[in-house]
Every structure is written in C-alpha cells, then in structure tokens.
Motif scaffolding. Structure first.
Motif, short mmCIF file in Angstrom:
data_model
loop_
_atom_site.label_atom_id
_atom_site.label_comp_id
_atom_site.label_asym_id
_atom_site.label_seq_id
_atom_site.Cartn_x
_atom_site.Cartn_y
_atom_site.Cartn_z
N ASP A 216 38.76 -1.38 61.15
CA ASP A 216 38.66 -2.17 59.91
C ASP A 216 39.91 -3.01 59.70
O ASP A 216 39.82 -4.18 59.32
CB ASP A 216 38.44 -1.25 58.70
CG ASP A 216 37.05 -0.65 58.65
OD1 ASP A 216 36.13 -1.20 59.27
OD2 ASP A 216 36.88 0.39 57.97
N ILE A 217 41.07 -2.43 59.94
CA ILE A 217 42.33 -3.16 59.78
C ILE A 217 42.34 -4.39 60.69
O ILE A 217 42.73 -5.48 60.28
CB ILE A 217 43.54 -2.24 60.04
CG1 ILE A 217 43.70 -1.25 58.89
CG2 ILE A 217 44.82 -3.04 60.27
CD1 ILE A 217 44.68 -0.13 59.14
N LYS A 218 41.88 -4.19 61.92
CA LYS A 218 41.84 -5.32 62.86
C LYS A 218 40.83 -6.37 62.41
O LYS A 218 41.12 -7.56 62.40
CB LYS A 218 41.48 -4.80 64.26
CG LYS A 218 41.52 -5.86 65.31
CD LYS A 218 41.27 -5.30 66.69
CE LYS A 218 41.33 -6.40 67.72
NZ LYS A 218 41.12 -5.93 69.07
N GLU A 219 39.61 -5.94 62.04
CA GLU A 219 38.57 -6.89 61.62
C GLU A 219 38.96 -7.65 60.35
O GLU A 219 38.60 -8.82 60.19
CB GLU A 219 37.25 -6.16 61.41
CG GLU A 219 36.60 -5.71 62.69
CD GLU A 219 35.31 -4.94 62.46
OE1 GLU A 219 34.72 -5.06 61.36
OE2 GLU A 219 34.89 -4.22 63.38
N LEU A 220 39.66 -6.98 59.44
CA LEU A 220 40.07 -7.62 58.19
C LEU A 220 41.37 -8.42 58.34
O LEU A 220 41.82 -9.04 57.39
CB LEU A 220 40.25 -6.55 57.10
CG LEU A 220 38.97 -5.86 56.63
CD1 LEU A 220 39.31 -4.67 55.75
CD2 LEU A 220 38.07 -6.84 55.91
N ASN A 221 41.95 -8.38 59.55
CA ASN A 221 43.21 -9.09 59.82
C ASN A 221 44.32 -8.67 58.86
O ASN A 221 45.06 -9.50 58.35
CB ASN A 221 43.00 -10.60 59.77
CG ASN A 221 42.08 -11.09 60.84
OD1 ASN A 221 42.32 -10.85 62.02
ND2 ASN A 221 40.99 -11.73 60.46
#
Length: 150
Positions: A43-48
């Motif tokens: 999620d952290i990666k997808e939400l930048n």
C-alpha cells in the motif's frame, strides 16, 4: 477492501505522525482494519508515500506529489471500466466499444496507463481503435482489459 484500507491509511497519516509500518498497522487496527506488514508495504508503494522529517527530528509518512497522478490514474481506470461495453482484437488492432460519447474518455484512460506496446489510439464517439506493436501485444492487452473490468 483495498480501496477502504488505502483511504484509511491516507486519513491516518494526515492526522497522526506515523513513523513505522508497525505503527501504521496498529493505527489501522484501531479503526477496525486488520492488515499485515506485507500488505502495508505494498500500500505504501502504491500510494507513493514517502517519509518526511518533522520539526521534532523524527520521520513520518506523508503522501508524495505523485499521489495526485495516482488518483488521476485510478479515476481514469474507473471511467474506463464504466464506459467500455465490449472489446476484441484482430491481428495487432484492438477495437473497444463504449457507451455513446465515452470512447475519448476510454482512450484517455488507456493513454495514461503507459502501455509500451501501444503505438497509437483513435477515438470516435463510441468506438476506439488501438494500434498495438504486434498481434501478441493486442491479445495480451485484451487480457489486461479483462482484468481491469473485474
């Protein structure tokens, strides 16, 4: 569930200084969302999300400037899902049928996806033609459309 979890993450980091993934998991648990470290990492990666130094000298998660582009892409994919009525391919050409007047929106969504094998797109009122680099790319893209439509 993913959309709700990611929305909750954005609300949490906007209101609480979250330093670690474990702290984020605990904050999500406080609002009734159970998650794993691996899921939070994705999620952290997808939400930048990025870490920013606070005036107190500690780091916290914040939404980067890329989030606006991410939200734009999500909205375009939603438009794509809502507008497409059928699709098929013949050799390297993909033909997409949409509700009346929505082919340009579907093409805009496709263009924003950064598909390397897409040579070009042309939209009319309710039909879009996509020129793909080869027959295999056209077939593969139709499978991707199927995934987007789910």
């Amino acid at each position: 569930m993913k959309k709700e979890r990611q929305s909750a993450i954005l609300r949490i980091i906007a209101s609480v200084d979250v330093e670690t993934q474990n702290q984020l998991i605990a904050e999500l648990d406080n609002v009734g969302i159970n998650s794993t470290q691996a899921t939070i990492s994705r999620d952290i990666k997808e939400l930048n999300l990025i870490k920013e130094l606070t005036p107190l000298g500690v780091y916290r998660y914040v939404a980067s400037g890329k989030l606006e582009m991410h939200n734009h892409t999500i909205r375009l994919k939603a438009i794509f899902r809502e507008s497409v009525t059928s699709y098929a391919y013949a050799q390297n050409i993909v033909v997409i049928k949409t509700l009346p007047g929505l082919a340009p929106a579907a093409c805009s969504a496709i263009d924003s996806m950064g598909i390397r094998s897409l040579i070009g797109s042309l939209a009319g009122d309710d039909t879009a033609f996509l020129a793909m680099s080869d027959n295999t790319a056209a077939e593969r893209f139709c499978r991707e459309i199927e995934d987007i439509m789910k």
